[in-house]
Design an enzyme around this catalytic site. Structure first.
Site, PDB file in Angstrom:
ATOM      1  N   HIS A   1      -7.427  14.183  -9.674  1.00  0.00           N
ATOM      2  CA  HIS A   1      -8.241  14.502  -8.485  1.00  0.00           C
ATOM      3  C   HIS A   1      -8.640  15.984  -8.387  1.00  0.00           C
ATOM      4  O   HIS A   1      -8.734  16.523  -7.275  1.00  0.00           O
ATOM      5  CB  HIS A   1      -7.514  14.113  -7.185  1.00  0.00           C
ATOM      6  CG  HIS A   1      -7.200  12.655  -7.053  1.00  0.00           C
ATOM      7  ND1 HIS A   1      -7.973  11.778  -6.332  1.00  0.00           N
ATOM      8  CD2 HIS A   1      -6.177  11.906  -7.544  1.00  0.00           C
ATOM      9  CE1 HIS A   1      -7.444  10.561  -6.379  1.00  0.00           C
ATOM     10  NE2 HIS A   1      -6.350  10.610  -7.119  1.00  0.00           N
TER      11      HIS A   1
ATOM     12  N   ASN B   1      -7.172   5.970  -1.547  1.00  0.00           N
ATOM     13  CA  ASN B   1      -8.310   5.876  -2.469  1.00  0.00           C
ATOM     14  C   ASN B   1      -9.403   5.011  -1.856  1.00  0.00           C
ATOM     15  O   ASN B   1      -9.180   4.369  -0.829  1.00  0.00           O
ATOM     16  CB  ASN B   1      -7.873   5.241  -3.794  1.00  0.00           C
ATOM     17  CG  ASN B   1      -7.175   6.230  -4.723  1.00  0.00           C
ATOM     18  OD1 ASN B   1      -7.263   7.441  -4.550  1.00  0.00           O
ATOM     19  ND2 ASN B   1      -6.483   5.693  -5.711  1.00  0.00           N
TER      20      ASN B   1
ATOM     21  N   HIS C   1       0.660  14.906   0.563  1.00  0.00           N
ATOM     22  CA  HIS C   1       1.908  14.324   0.057  1.00  0.00           C
ATOM     23  C   HIS C   1       2.182  13.031   0.824  1.00  0.00           C
ATOM     24  O   HIS C   1       2.308  13.074   2.067  1.00  0.00           O
ATOM     25  CB  HIS C   1       3.033  15.346   0.273  1.00  0.00           C
ATOM     26  CG  HIS C   1       4.397  14.829  -0.062  1.00  0.00           C
ATOM     27  ND1 HIS C   1       4.628  13.842  -1.001  1.00  0.00           N
ATOM     28  CD2 HIS C   1       5.623  15.188   0.412  1.00  0.00           C
ATOM     29  CE1 HIS C   1       5.923  13.612  -1.073  1.00  0.00           C
ATOM     30  NE2 HIS C   1       6.544  14.405  -0.234  1.00  0.00           N
TER      31      HIS C   1
ATOM     32  N   TYR D   1       4.295  14.564  -5.610  1.00  0.00           N
ATOM     33  CA  TYR D   1       3.336  15.445  -4.934  1.00  0.00           C
ATOM     34  C   TYR D   1       3.905  16.828  -4.646  1.00  0.00           C
ATOM     35  O   TYR D   1       3.235  17.837  -4.847  1.00  0.00           O
ATOM     36  CB  TYR D   1       2.785  14.768  -3.662  1.00  0.00           C
ATOM     37  CG  TYR D   1       1.801  13.666  -4.012  1.00  0.00           C
ATOM     38  CD1 TYR D   1       2.233  12.506  -4.655  1.00  0.00           C
ATOM     39  CD2 TYR D   1       0.449  13.783  -3.757  1.00  0.00           C
ATOM     40  CE1 TYR D   1       1.346  11.504  -5.024  1.00  0.00           C
ATOM     41  CE2 TYR D   1      -0.451  12.787  -4.110  1.00  0.00           C
ATOM     42  CZ  TYR D   1       0.006  11.648  -4.746  1.00  0.00           C
ATOM     43  OH  TYR D   1      -0.876  10.671  -5.112  1.00  0.00           O
TER      44      TYR D   1
HETATM   45 FE1  HDE Z   1      -1.955  10.458  -6.615  1.00  0.00          FE
HETATM   46  N1  HDE Z   1      -1.489  12.333  -7.251  1.00  0.00           N
HETATM   47  N2  HDE Z   1      -0.521   9.696  -7.783  1.00  0.00           N
HETATM   48  N3  HDE Z   1      -2.497   8.549  -6.124  1.00  0.00           N
HETATM   49  N4  HDE Z   1      -3.416  11.158  -5.487  1.00  0.00           N
HETATM   50  C1  HDE Z   1      -2.124  13.462  -6.889  1.00  0.00           C
HETATM   51  O1  HDE Z   1      -1.049  15.426  -6.210  1.00  0.00           O
HETATM   52  C2  HDE Z   1       0.499  10.413  -8.323  1.00  0.00           C
HETATM   53  C3  HDE Z   1      -1.918   7.399  -6.552  1.00  0.00           C
HETATM   54  C4  HDE Z   1      -4.207  10.465  -4.640  1.00  0.00           C
HETATM   55  O2  HDE Z   1      -7.218  15.566  -2.410  1.00  0.00           O
HETATM   56  C5  HDE Z   1      -1.426  14.695  -7.357  1.00  0.00           C
HETATM   57  O3  HDE Z   1      -1.681  17.262  -5.049  1.00  0.00           O
HETATM   58  C6  HDE Z   1       1.440   9.526  -8.929  1.00  0.00           C
HETATM   59  C7  HDE Z   1      -2.329   6.284  -5.763  1.00  0.00           C
HETATM   60  C8  HDE Z   1      -5.184  11.328  -4.042  1.00  0.00           C
HETATM   61  O4  HDE Z   1      -5.496  16.844  -2.902  1.00  0.00           O
HETATM   62  C9  HDE Z   1      -0.180  14.138  -8.067  1.00  0.00           C
HETATM   63  C10 HDE Z   1       0.967   8.262  -8.750  1.00  0.00           C
HETATM   64  C11 HDE Z   1      -3.185   6.810  -4.840  1.00  0.00           C
HETATM   65  C12 HDE Z   1      -4.931  12.591  -4.576  1.00  0.00           C
HETATM   66  C13 HDE Z   1      -0.351  12.654  -7.894  1.00  0.00           C
HETATM   67  C14 HDE Z   1      -0.263   8.386  -8.022  1.00  0.00           C
HETATM   68  C15 HDE Z   1      -3.285   8.223  -5.084  1.00  0.00           C
HETATM   69  C16 HDE Z   1      -3.825  12.460  -5.468  1.00  0.00           C
HETATM   70  C17 HDE Z   1      -2.266  15.660  -8.129  1.00  0.00           C
HETATM   71  C18 HDE Z   1       1.541   6.966  -9.233  1.00  0.00           C
HETATM   72  C19 HDE Z   1      -3.946   6.060  -3.749  1.00  0.00           C
HETATM   73  C20 HDE Z   1      -5.710  13.859  -4.291  1.00  0.00           C
HETATM   74  C21 HDE Z   1      -2.537  16.821  -7.205  1.00  0.00           C
HETATM   75  C22 HDE Z   1       2.853   6.741  -8.815  1.00  0.00           C
HETATM   76  C23 HDE Z   1      -3.069   5.465  -2.769  1.00  0.00           C
HETATM   77  C24 HDE Z   1      -5.205  14.540  -3.063  1.00  0.00           C
HETATM   78  C25 HDE Z   1      -1.754  16.554  -6.032  1.00  0.00           C
HETATM   79  C26 HDE Z   1      -6.048  15.752  -2.768  1.00  0.00           C
HETATM   80  C27 HDE Z   1      -3.259  13.518  -6.168  1.00  0.00           C
HETATM   81  C28 HDE Z   1       0.567  11.781  -8.322  1.00  0.00           C
HETATM   82  C29 HDE Z   1      -1.061   7.262  -7.701  1.00  0.00           C
HETATM   83  C30 HDE Z   1      -4.133   9.062  -4.293  1.00  0.00           C
HETATM   84  C31 HDE Z   1       0.013  14.522  -9.507  1.00  0.00           C
HETATM   85  C32 HDE Z   1       2.707   9.959  -9.640  1.00  0.00           C
HETATM   86  C33 HDE Z   1      -1.861   4.836  -5.906  1.00  0.00           C
HETATM   87  C34 HDE Z   1      -6.260  10.941  -3.044  1.00  0.00           C
HETATM   88  O5  HDE Z   1       0.997  14.542  -7.433  1.00  0.00           O
END
Ligand code: HDE
Length: 721
Positions: free
Chosen positions: A76, A149, A340, A363
């Site tokens: 993202h 999402n 987070h 996060y």
């Molecule tokens: Fe994320 N995801 N994600 N994700 N995610 C990040 O956190 C992660 C997942 C989502 O505008 C990271 O600050 C794991 C689902 C959004 O700043 C990180 C898993 C959904 C955003 C991370 C998922 C999301 C992130 C990268 C699987 C929808 C952007 C930067 C277990 C429900 C937030 C950050 C923004 C961002 C990890 C799966 C939504 C790496 C480990 C499912 C909208 O922490």
């Protein structure tokens, strides 16, 4: 307890304490506040000599510049933010004690960041991808982050596979290609070995992955969460965002063209809408599920590859979010905001979804590297509106100056403060869920049906949506070099629907469709269950975006007026009036910037020339009539503009002599009015009128055509492919 009774501007006021007017009427200073006399020349030994070590003013400036970048988000990284507020429609006291869901008079400030997932920070907005939809609510009980999402399911069931998923979909490591795209071997290799991804693959192949606007997409919390009320009673909840402008998408060809013509298409759209007062609005929806009801489902609520069909549990719209202010500084706010899923408030709790559980670790961990240490919640955009009291101290960039000698609890020296919130106070208390079982690394059997809901999704698509999914497969798999990977995807899809698999195979040189998944044995991949969900897949209307006229009219739609000298003033004014009074926008486009003059002498400012814009940037096109047509017909850009609008199934309108221009585009099957007559004709979204027609009726027919968004009948009957 401090009650937030403010508006979105509460956060503005809170931020204001840190805001600086960058153009204040003052002189330059160093970071220590000393006035800088010369900002053009280094301090050198002689006017042609080397810089002297002493030049700390230069060194300070250059050092700061050298350190300006922070790591982009690992996923993202490309995103756009907006401030706003949220208001609940009626108290949800029976469901949750969350403070921001109690009082309809309270406006809770929010900050939203929309994003793509895969592309780097500078990548194009309109690529095929999932969109992030993350909302930070600054509530009176502290911050709640709904990090969702624009699709309700995910690729994987367990966070353990997230690094593998992301490695496979990001540009390949040897040559860092392709940018912002799943259309390459490593992704489809991985996906075809992870049958649990099948349902999500269909969402990503659908037009949901190329939204028309951030303002026109749904949002989903994806995981099942818990609502807990003041009595401690828990119910499961799925969160939704429903855009009040409806859910709309681009078409693939248009998305690709936009990526070149305006890589900031979605960012610009959001920014301009807010600047012009067209505040994006989303209703918060909840699907509330009683614990015993969950037991009756033929899927597991803890499995993030499943939806709860709206037919099974309707979405109750409980409040509205309005985005009414653009960020003042992209880096300070949109880049530094730290979401987070663990940021919950009393009344909202987690479930054991293994994907959510893994996110609860990831996060904060990612903020530590991205924002440089444990004090990221002190950055203004992340600070809650309520006071923060705890004994966490020090670390890089600590801002708060804690006075006094006590930094532990319990203490008698500090008068016992700050103390734990007592039993009758509002505080985070984990819901007391009964737990039992062996410690184990296994996937629950209840997660093993990977195809039923993928079939439900496919069956729920209209024929045109199905065609777009097949087209997306031809593109994505057409870019995959390894034939055995293409074959595996086709065989995977055969387990969803035979017709889907055969149509996919036909475009990518795969000649046999077996549906045989025994190849999974070689890779210890998670096996799908033989037994599909007990309920027949059926159809869920909410899964289709193609629901005919959505009743949103022309609100915020951008309509191109193709003009040249000699344009017919009557028809143009009628169209302008109908569109602007419906809340839409018109843009005058001509060969050159400046102005064009109508047949009656009216002067019209040109908003864009053909050098600075392309047709894909507009929702509909009006071709000016009058003697302008002679000029317009000679301009390749105009003819291409109209051809593209036709191909992208957009509404097109022309009256009088302009009908002739449409005739020369030659679209058999489209009925056109006689340019000299008095009829108004609407055919496949092409609205034409004779010069003697009632122009108000003509404009109204055009507005109606725009309200339908796209006219897919052109694709269905093969006028465009
Ligand atoms: Fe994320 N995801 N994600 N994700 N995610 C990040 O956190 C992660 C997942 C989502 O505008 C990271 O600050 C794991 C689902 C959004 O700043 C990180 C898993 C959904 C955003 C991370 C998922 C999301 C992130 C990268 C699987 C929808 C952007 C930067 C277990 C429900 C937030 C950050 C923004 C961002 C990890 C799966 C939504 C790496 C480990 C499912 C909208 O922490």
């Amino acid at each position: 307890m401090a009650e937030s009774n403010g508006t979105g501007s509460d956060k503005a006021r809170a931020l204001h304490g840190d805001a600086v007017d960058a153009t204040a009427d003052t002189h330059l200073t160093t970071n220590t506040g000393v006035a800088i006399g010369d900002n053009h020349n280094q301090l050198t030994a002689g006017d042609r000599g080397p810089t002297v070590m002493e030049d700390h003013v230069f060194r300070e400036k250059m050092t700061h510049f050298d350190h300006e970048r922070i790591p982009e988000r690992v996923v993202h990284p490309r995103g756009s933010g907006a401030h706003g507020f949220f208001q609940v429609y009626e108290p949800l006291t029976d469901l949750t004690c969350a403070a921001f869901l109690q009082d309809p008079s309270v406006k809770t400030p929010v900050f939203v960041r929309f994003s793509t997932v895969v592309g780097f920070r500078g990548s194009a907005d309109t690529v095929r991808d999932v969109r992030g939809f993350a909302t930070k609510f600054y509530t009176s009980d502290g911050n709640f982050d709904l990090v969702g999402n624009n699709m309700p399911v995910f690729f994987i069931q367990d966070a353990m596979k997230f690094p593998d998923l992301v490695h496979s979909i990001k540009p390949e490591p040897h040559n860092e290609m392709p940018q912002a795209s799943a259309a390459h071997d490593t992704f489809w290799d991985f996906a075809s070995l992870m049958p649990e991804s099948t349902h999500m693959l269909l969402w990503v192949l659908s037009d949901r992955a190329i939204p028309r606007s951030y303002r026109m997409m749904e949002g989903f919390g994806v995981h099942t969460f818990r609502f807990v009320n003041a009595e401690g009673r828990s119910r499961f909840v799925k969160f939704h965002w429903k855009p009040l402008l409806g859910t709309h998408s681009l078409v693939w060809d248009e998305a690709q063209k936009l990526a070149g013509a305006d890589p900031d298409f979605h960012r610009r759209d959001l920014w301009e809408a807010i600047e012009s007062g067209d505040f994006p609005e989303f209703e918060l929806g909840v699907q509330v599920i009683e614990e015993d009801q969950a037991d009756s489902f033929d899927f597991d609520l803890l499995d993030a590859t499943k939806i709860v069909p709206e037919e099974l549990v309707p979405v109750r719209r409980v409040g509205k979010m309005t985005l009414d202010r653009n960020p003042a500084n992209f880096f300070a706010e949109t880049e530094q905001v730290a979401f987070h899923p663990g940021h919950v408030v009393p009344g909202i709790d987690f479930t054991n979804d293994p994907l959510l559980q893994g996110r609860l670790f990831s996060y904060v961990d990612t903020q530590l590297i991205r924002l440089g240490g444990p004090n990221f919640n002190e950055i203004p955009i992340n600070r809650p509106l309520v006071d923060v009291h705890n004994n966490q101290r020090d670390g890089f960039m600590r801002q708060t100056v804690h006075e006094g000698r006590v930094s532990y609890e319990p203490s008698s020296l500090g008068g016992g403060c700050p103390m734990q919130a007592g039993g009758d106070m509002r505080a985070l208390r984990a819901f007391g869920e009964r737990m039992e079982g062996l410690k184990t690394r296994t996937r629950s059997e209840t997660f093993a049906d990977h195809f039923s809901q993928a079939t439900l999704f496919w069956n729920s698509q209209s024929e045109i949506e199905k065609q777009h999914i097949v087209g997306a497969l031809h593109f994505e798999l057409g870019k995959v070099e390894h034939m055995h990977v293409r074959q595996r995807v086709v065989d995977l899809l055969a387990n969803v629907d035979r017709d889907l698999a055969e149509r996919a195979a036909a475009g990518i040189g795969v000649t046999e469709v077996t549906g045989d998944l025994s190849y999974l044995d070689d890779y210890a991949s998670p096996k799908p269950n033989d037994v599909r969900g007990a309920a027949a897949p059926g159809v869920s209307r909410a899964l289709s975006m193609d629901q005919g006229d959505d009743g949103h009219g022309v609100r915020t739609r951008k309509v191109a007026l193709l003009a040249a000298d000699g344009f017919d003033e009557g028809s143009l004014q009628a169209v302008q009036e109908a569109i602007t009074s419906g809340g839409g926008k018109t843009m005058v486009i001509a060969k050159l910037l400046g102005s064009v003059t109508g047949g009656g002498g009216m002067s019209l400012d040109v908003d864009k020339s053909h050098v600075t814009t392309i047709g894909a940037e507009y929702d509909a096109v009006f071709v000016c009539g009058g003697s302008a047509v002679e000029h317009l017909q000679e301009q390749d850009e105009v003819m291409e503009f109209v051809r593209q609008a036709f191909k992208h199934c957009k509404p097109i309108a022309a009256a009088g002599s302009a009908v002739e221009l449409l005739q020369s585009i030659d679209r058999p099957g489209v009925e056109l009015a006689d340019g000299d007559g008095s009829d108004v004709t609407s055919s496949h979204g092409v609205v034409t009128a004779g010069s003697g027609a009632d122009m108000a009726a003509f404009a109204a027919a055009f507005v109606e055509a725009i309200g339908k968004h796209r006219h897919w009948s052109r694709e269905l009957v093969g006028m465009v492919g």
